[in-house]
Design a protein around this motif. Structure first.
Motif, PDB file in Angstrom:
ATOM      1  N   THR A  30      49.340 -31.152  37.344  1.00  0.00           N
ATOM      2  CA  THR A  30      49.470 -31.469  36.909  1.00  0.00           C
ATOM      3  C   THR A  30      50.553 -29.947  35.576  1.00  0.00           C
ATOM      4  OG1 THR A  30      48.484 -33.353  35.742  1.00  0.00           O
ATOM      5  CG2 THR A  30      49.353 -32.506  33.866  1.00  0.00           C
ATOM      6  N   LYS A  31      50.123 -29.267  35.443  1.00  0.00           N
ATOM      7  CA  LYS A  31      50.263 -28.181  35.063  1.00  0.00           C
ATOM      8  C   LYS A  31      50.684 -27.270  35.884  1.00  0.00           C
ATOM      9  CE  LYS A  31      46.318 -26.997  31.435  1.00  0.00           C
ATOM     10  NZ  LYS A  31      45.419 -26.401  31.695  1.00  0.00           N
ATOM     11  N   GLY A  32      51.240 -27.066  36.947  1.00  0.00           N
ATOM     12  CA  GLY A  32      52.165 -26.350  38.360  1.00  0.00           C
ATOM     13  C   GLY A  32      50.711 -25.965  39.207  1.00  0.00           C
ATOM     14  N   GLN A  35      49.874 -26.713  43.711  1.00  0.00           N
ATOM     15  CA  GLN A  35      51.061 -27.656  45.019  1.00  0.00           C
ATOM     16  C   GLN A  35      51.206 -28.577  46.222  1.00  0.00           C
ATOM     17  OE1 GLN A  35      53.392 -23.894  45.534  1.00  0.00           O
ATOM     18  NE2 GLN A  35      55.009 -24.679  44.177  1.00  0.00           N
ATOM     19  N   GLY A  71      51.171 -34.371  40.157  1.00  0.00           N
ATOM     20  CA  GLY A  71      51.950 -33.724  40.300  1.00  0.00           C
ATOM     21  C   GLY A  71      52.778 -33.559  38.704  1.00  0.00           C
ATOM     22  N   PRO A  72      53.358 -32.219  38.866  1.00  0.00           N
ATOM     23  CA  PRO A  72      54.041 -31.939  37.271  1.00  0.00           C
ATOM     24  C   PRO A  72      54.628 -32.909  36.693  1.00  0.00           C
ATOM     25  CG  PRO A  72      54.326 -30.153  38.624  1.00  0.00           C
ATOM     26  CD  PRO A  72      53.771 -31.424  39.629  1.00  0.00           C
ATOM     27  N   GLY A  88      52.683 -28.602  32.508  1.00  0.00           N
ATOM     28  CA  GLY A  88      53.635 -29.268  33.402  1.00  0.00           C
ATOM     29  C   GLY A  88      55.048 -28.911  33.762  1.00  0.00           C
ATOM     30  N   TRP A  89      56.024 -29.453  32.163  1.00  0.00           N
ATOM     31  CA  TRP A  89      56.655 -29.679  32.108  1.00  0.00           C
ATOM     32  C   TRP A  89      57.307 -27.631  31.898  1.00  0.00           C
ATOM     33  CZ3 TRP A  89      60.867 -31.608  32.353  1.00  0.00           C
ATOM     34  CH2 TRP A  89      62.124 -31.602  32.089  1.00  0.00           C
ATOM     35  N   VAL A  91      55.762 -25.169  33.586  1.00  0.00           N
ATOM     36  CA  VAL A  91      56.637 -25.116  35.100  1.00  0.00           C
ATOM     37  C   VAL A  91      57.790 -25.826  35.225  1.00  0.00           C
ATOM     38  CG1 VAL A  91      55.244 -24.599  37.417  1.00  0.00           C
ATOM     39  CG2 VAL A  91      53.821 -23.927  34.586  1.00  0.00           C
ATOM     40  N   VAL A  92      58.159 -26.643  35.019  1.00  0.00           N
ATOM     41  CA  VAL A  92      58.793 -27.069  35.686  1.00  0.00           C
ATOM     42  C   VAL A  92      60.038 -26.403  35.353  1.00  0.00           C
ATOM     43  CG1 VAL A  92      60.726 -29.408  35.890  1.00  0.00           C
ATOM     44  CG2 VAL A  92      58.435 -29.544  36.547  1.00  0.00           C
ATOM     45  N   SER A  97      53.167 -20.282  34.939  1.00  0.00           N
ATOM     46  CA  SER A  97      51.631 -21.257  34.538  1.00  0.00           C
ATOM     47  C   SER A  97      50.008 -20.941  33.878  1.00  0.00           C
ATOM     48  CB  SER A  97      51.181 -21.825  36.120  1.00  0.00           C
ATOM     49  OG  SER A  97      50.702 -21.144  37.177  1.00  0.00           O
TER      50      SER A  97
END
Length: 119
Positions: A30-32, A35, A71-72, A88-89, A91-92, A97
């Motif tokens: 979730t945090k990226g 992968q 996943g994020p 995660g957001w 990182v997106v 991260s």
């Protein structure tokens, strides 16, 4: 039968994991920090389209109530969402991260959240 996904770890190795993921692995995904990839290490792009009619279709991964999607997040999380979702957001949105993980949830919301009207 459990669904198996493949994750690229921090060191670059590919690891097969059964769903649901253990909580610490889910949090890192979730945090990226991890992968999701295909078995051969190529980037994961969702369920593969099959042209063979005799093969059974794999349904898309739909979480059970309370289960997280691997996943994020693909959309900005709510302010009440967990810090892991906000990391995660971030990182997106392009953050590193580890740097995002070191920030507080309030800092993540301030830096990567969209202001709501009246703020």
């Amino acid at each position: 039968m459990a669904k198996t996904i493949y994750l690229r770890g921090e060191g670059g190795g590919i690891h097969a994991m059964d769903l649901p993921l253990p909580e610490p692995i889910q949090e890192r995904l979730t945090k990226g920090m991890l992968q999701r990839v295909n078995e051969d290490g190529t980037p994961y792009a969702g369920p593969q389209e099959s042209s063979a009619p005799e093969q059974e279709e794999t349904p898309p991964l739909v979480p059970e109530p309370g289960q997280q999607v691997p996943g994020p997040p693909l959309t900005q999380p709510a302010k009440a969402a967990s810090k892991a979702d906000w990391v995660g957001w971030a990182v997106v949105c392009g953050a590193d991260s580890e740097e995002a993980d070191g920030m507080t949830k309030a800092d993540l919301i301030e830096k990567y959240g969209t202001p709501t009207p009246g703020e």
